[in-house]
Design a protein around this motif. Structure first.
Motif, PDB file in Angstrom:
ATOM      1  N   MET A  98       0.846  -1.186   0.000  1.00  0.00           N
ATOM      2  CA  MET A  98       0.000   0.000   0.000  1.00  0.00           C
ATOM      3  C   MET A  98       0.889   1.246   0.000  1.00  0.00           C
ATOM      4  SD  MET A  98      -2.939   1.130   2.751  1.00  0.00           S
ATOM      5  CE  MET A  98      -4.208   0.029   2.170  1.00  0.00           C
ATOM      6  N   THR A  99       0.522   2.215  -0.805  1.00  0.00           N
ATOM      7  CA  THR A  99       1.280   3.458  -0.916  1.00  0.00           C
ATOM      8  C   THR A  99       1.082   4.305   0.342  1.00  0.00           C
ATOM      9  OG1 THR A  99       1.037   3.422  -3.306  1.00  0.00           O
ATOM     10  CG2 THR A  99       1.613   5.526  -2.312  1.00  0.00           C
ATOM     11  N   LYS A 100       2.209   4.712   0.928  1.00  0.00           N
ATOM     12  CA  LYS A 100       2.177   5.486   2.174  1.00  0.00           C
ATOM     13  C   LYS A 100       2.456   6.960   1.886  1.00  0.00           C
ATOM     14  CE  LYS A 100       4.387   3.751   5.710  1.00  0.00           C
ATOM     15  NZ  LYS A 100       5.492   3.421   6.666  1.00  0.00           N
ATOM     16  N   ILE A 101       1.549   7.811   2.376  1.00  0.00           N
ATOM     17  CA  ILE A 101       1.701   9.256   2.248  1.00  0.00           C
ATOM     18  C   ILE A 101       1.856   9.856   3.642  1.00  0.00           C
ATOM     19  CG2 ILE A 101       0.551  11.415   1.599  1.00  0.00           C
ATOM     20  CD1 ILE A 101      -0.769   9.911  -0.696  1.00  0.00           C
ATOM     21  N   LEU A 102       2.880  10.685   3.792  1.00  0.00           N
ATOM     22  CA  LEU A 102       3.059  11.448   5.027  1.00  0.00           C
ATOM     23  C   LEU A 102       2.415  12.811   4.808  1.00  0.00           C
ATOM     24  CD1 LEU A 102       4.251  12.204   7.805  1.00  0.00           C
ATOM     25  CD2 LEU A 102       6.424  12.680   6.624  1.00  0.00           C
ATOM     26  N   LEU A 103       1.411  13.122   5.602  1.00  0.00           N
ATOM     27  CA  LEU A 103       0.741  14.418   5.559  1.00  0.00           C
ATOM     28  C   LEU A 103       1.244  15.248   6.733  1.00  0.00           C
ATOM     29  CD1 LEU A 103      -1.397  16.445   4.586  1.00  0.00           C
ATOM     30  CD2 LEU A 103      -3.107  15.129   5.879  1.00  0.00           C
ATOM     31  N   VAL A 104       1.927  16.349   6.412  1.00  0.00           N
ATOM     32  CA  VAL A 104       2.454  17.245   7.446  1.00  0.00           C
ATOM     33  C   VAL A 104       1.565  18.487   7.430  1.00  0.00           C
ATOM     34  CG1 VAL A 104       4.489  18.414   8.350  1.00  0.00           C
ATOM     35  CG2 VAL A 104       4.769  16.372   6.915  1.00  0.00           C
ATOM     36  N   GLU A 105       0.686  18.573   8.422  1.00  0.00           N
ATOM     37  CA  GLU A 105      -0.344  19.624   8.458  1.00  0.00           C
ATOM     38  C   GLU A 105      -0.673  19.928   9.914  1.00  0.00           C
ATOM     39  OE1 GLU A 105      -2.748  22.310   8.062  1.00  0.00           O
ATOM     40  OE2 GLU A 105      -2.602  21.470   6.037  1.00  0.00           O
ATOM     41  N   ASP A 106      -0.615  21.207  10.306  1.00  0.00           N
ATOM     42  CA  ASP A 106      -0.892  21.571  11.695  1.00  0.00           C
ATOM     43  C   ASP A 106      -2.364  21.833  11.968  1.00  0.00           C
ATOM     44  OD1 ASP A 106      -0.597  23.928  10.104  1.00  0.00           O
ATOM     45  OD2 ASP A 106      -0.389  25.123  11.923  1.00  0.00           O
ATOM     46  N   ASN A 107      -3.150  22.135  10.948  1.00  0.00           N
ATOM     47  CA  ASN A 107      -4.562  22.424  11.145  1.00  0.00           C
ATOM     48  C   ASN A 107      -5.343  21.112  11.251  1.00  0.00           C
ATOM     49  OD1 ASN A 107      -7.405  22.776   9.975  1.00  0.00           O
ATOM     50  ND2 ASN A 107      -6.818  24.874  10.489  1.00  0.00           N
ATOM     51  N   GLU A 108      -5.930  20.874  12.419  1.00  0.00           N
ATOM     52  CA  GLU A 108      -6.594  19.598  12.669  1.00  0.00           C
ATOM     53  C   GLU A 108      -7.722  19.312  11.679  1.00  0.00           C
ATOM     54  OE1 GLU A 108      -8.740  17.136  16.310  1.00  0.00           O
ATOM     55  OE2 GLU A 108      -8.087  19.189  16.643  1.00  0.00           O
ATOM     56  N   MET A 109      -8.512  20.306  11.353  1.00  0.00           N
ATOM     57  CA  MET A 109      -9.617  20.099  10.421  1.00  0.00           C
ATOM     58  C   MET A 109      -9.097  19.721   9.029  1.00  0.00           C
ATOM     59  SD  MET A 109     -13.000  22.435   9.829  1.00  0.00           S
ATOM     60  CE  MET A 109     -12.104  23.852   9.208  1.00  0.00           C
ATOM     61  N   ASN A 110      -8.094  20.443   8.549  1.00  0.00           N
ATOM     62  CA  ASN A 110      -7.501  20.114   7.245  1.00  0.00           C
ATOM     63  C   ASN A 110      -6.878  18.725   7.254  1.00  0.00           C
ATOM     64  OD1 ASN A 110      -8.174  22.662   6.330  1.00  0.00           O
ATOM     65  ND2 ASN A 110      -6.108  23.494   6.539  1.00  0.00           N
ATOM     66  N   ARG A 111      -6.169  18.412   8.338  1.00  0.00           N
ATOM     67  CA  ARG A 111      -5.491  17.123   8.468  1.00  0.00           C
ATOM     68  C   ARG A 111      -6.507  15.978   8.447  1.00  0.00           C
ATOM     69  NH1 ARG A 111      -2.774  18.472  12.900  1.00  0.00           N
ATOM     70  NH2 ARG A 111      -4.266  17.518  14.305  1.00  0.00           N
ATOM     71  N   ASP A 112      -7.573  16.109   9.228  1.00  0.00           N
ATOM     72  CA  ASP A 112      -8.576  15.051   9.299  1.00  0.00           C
ATOM     73  C   ASP A 112      -9.300  14.879   7.971  1.00  0.00           C
ATOM     74  OD1 ASP A 112      -7.867  14.679  11.933  1.00  0.00           O
ATOM     75  OD2 ASP A 112      -9.622  15.695  12.756  1.00  0.00           O
ATOM     76  N   MET A 113      -9.709  15.981   7.365  1.00  0.00           N
ATOM     77  CA  MET A 113     -10.451  15.921   6.115  1.00  0.00           C
ATOM     78  C   MET A 113      -9.611  15.298   5.005  1.00  0.00           C
ATOM     79  SD  MET A 113     -10.703  17.629   2.928  1.00  0.00           S
ATOM     80  CE  MET A 113      -9.721  19.065   3.275  1.00  0.00           C
ATOM     81  N   LEU A 114      -8.391  15.783   4.837  1.00  0.00           N
ATOM     82  CA  LEU A 114      -7.563  15.294   3.744  1.00  0.00           C
ATOM     83  C   LEU A 114      -7.121  13.847   3.978  1.00  0.00           C
ATOM     84  CD1 LEU A 114      -6.297  15.824   1.045  1.00  0.00           C
ATOM     85  CD2 LEU A 114      -4.389  16.968   2.200  1.00  0.00           C
ATOM     86  N   SER A 115      -6.771  13.504   5.205  1.00  0.00           N
ATOM     87  CA  SER A 115      -6.344  12.122   5.468  1.00  0.00           C
ATOM     88  C   SER A 115      -7.486  11.147   5.214  1.00  0.00           C
ATOM     89  CB  SER A 115      -5.787  11.960   6.887  1.00  0.00           C
ATOM     90  OG  SER A 115      -6.768  12.205   7.862  1.00  0.00           O
ATOM     91  N   ARG A 116      -8.698  11.480   5.603  1.00  0.00           N
ATOM     92  CA  ARG A 116      -9.848  10.599   5.345  1.00  0.00           C
ATOM     93  C   ARG A 116     -10.088  10.432   3.848  1.00  0.00           C
ATOM     94  NH1 ARG A 116     -12.430  13.472   9.412  1.00  0.00           N
ATOM     95  NH2 ARG A 116     -13.778  14.442   7.874  1.00  0.00           N
ATOM     96  N   ARG A 117      -9.997  11.516   3.110  1.00  0.00           N
ATOM     97  CA  ARG A 117     -10.232  11.452   1.665  1.00  0.00           C
ATOM     98  C   ARG A 117      -9.153  10.620   0.970  1.00  0.00           C
ATOM     99  NH1 ARG A 117     -11.454  17.443  -0.247  1.00  0.00           N
ATOM    100  NH2 ARG A 117     -12.327  16.432  -2.085  1.00  0.00           N
TER     101      ARG A 117
ATOM    102  N   ALA B 208       1.892  14.118  10.644  1.00  0.00           N
ATOM    103  CA  ALA B 208       2.789  14.919  11.479  1.00  0.00           C
ATOM    104  C   ALA B 208       2.160  16.303  11.606  1.00  0.00           C
ATOM    105  CB  ALA B 208       4.178  15.012  10.861  1.00  0.00           C
ATOM    106  N   VAL B 209       2.355  16.960  12.758  1.00  0.00           N
ATOM    107  CA  VAL B 209       1.684  18.234  13.022  1.00  0.00           C
ATOM    108  C   VAL B 209       2.597  19.455  12.943  1.00  0.00           C
ATOM    109  CG1 VAL B 209      -0.135  17.143  14.381  1.00  0.00           C
ATOM    110  CG2 VAL B 209       1.928  17.984  15.525  1.00  0.00           C
ATOM    111  N   ASP B 210       3.900  19.233  12.725  1.00  0.00           N
ATOM    112  CA  ASP B 210       4.822  20.355  12.548  1.00  0.00           C
ATOM    113  C   ASP B 210       5.984  19.890  11.685  1.00  0.00           C
ATOM    114  OD1 ASP B 210       7.087  19.377  14.266  1.00  0.00           O
ATOM    115  OD2 ASP B 210       5.601  19.628  15.865  1.00  0.00           O
ATOM    116  N   GLY B 211       6.780  20.840  11.222  1.00  0.00           N
ATOM    117  CA  GLY B 211       7.865  20.504  10.312  1.00  0.00           C
ATOM    118  C   GLY B 211       8.918  19.600  10.913  1.00  0.00           C
ATOM    119  N   GLU B 212       9.250  19.832  12.163  1.00  0.00           N
ATOM    120  CA  GLU B 212      10.268  19.009  12.815  1.00  0.00           C
ATOM    121  C   GLU B 212       9.834  17.551  12.904  1.00  0.00           C
ATOM    122  OE1 GLU B 212      13.180  20.213  16.206  1.00  0.00           O
ATOM    123  OE2 GLU B 212      11.308  19.525  17.137  1.00  0.00           O
ATOM    124  N   SER B 213       8.596  17.315  13.351  1.00  0.00           N
ATOM    125  CA  SER B 213       8.118  15.930  13.428  1.00  0.00           C
ATOM    126  C   SER B 213       7.924  15.352  12.027  1.00  0.00           C
ATOM    127  CB  SER B 213       6.839  15.818  14.266  1.00  0.00           C
ATOM    128  OG  SER B 213       5.780  16.527  13.673  1.00  0.00           O
ATOM    129  N   GLY B 214       7.625  16.198  11.051  1.00  0.00           N
ATOM    130  CA  GLY B 214       7.510  15.734   9.667  1.00  0.00           C
ATOM    131  C   GLY B 214       8.829  15.191   9.139  1.00  0.00           C
TER     132      GLY B 214
END
Length: 134
Positions: free
Chosen positions: A1-20, A31-37
């Motif tokens: 399965m293709t793995k995508i790392l989504l680095v996004e601090d806005n919870e609503m954007n992160r949840d919506m895009l990851s679900r889609r 990841a929620v910030d650049g360092e953790s990304g």
């Protein structure tokens, strides 16, 4: 399965895009910030990174520069995600090492086209005899 790392601090954007993306068959790690990304790119070895550019701790510009400077992560395609739609922002993203650029709000069909194009290009560039990232 293709793995995508989504680095996004806005919870609503992160949840919506990851679900889609998950509905389209991708495995999404977050990841929620650049360092953790940057750290997650090293430990999770994603096939592609979706990088918000306006992030806390370390912004997406610097996180992308670090990914592209590291031999372990430089081959991972990075798509910049930003609400800034100026042509200079696209140039800045490419200068930082991003492989493509997309604007928010995300139009999923357009973003999926960019993801598929980069994943196809990454597979084509895999060394002969090596398994393409899948």
């Amino acid at each position: 399965m293709t793995k995508i790392l989504l680095v996004e601090d806005n919870e609503m954007n992160r949840d919506m895009l990851s679900r889609r993306l998950e509905r389209k068959g991708y495995l999404v790690v977050l990841a929620v910030d650049g360092e953790s990304g940057v750290e997650m790119a090293r430990t999770q070895a994603p096939d592609l990174v979706l990088m918000d550019m306006s992030l806390p701790v370390m912004d997406g510009w610097e996180a992308t520069r670090r990914l592209k400077a590291d031999a372990a992560t430089r081959g991972i395609p990075v798509i910049a995600l930003t609400a800034h739609a100026m042509s200079s922002d696209r140039g800045k993203a490419m200068e930082a090492g991003c492989d493509d650029y997309d604007t928010k709000p995300v139009e999923l069909p357009r973003l999926l086209g960019k993801i598929e194009a980069l994943l196809g290009r990454a597979a084509a560039l895999a060394p002969s005899g090596a398994e393409p990232r899948a």
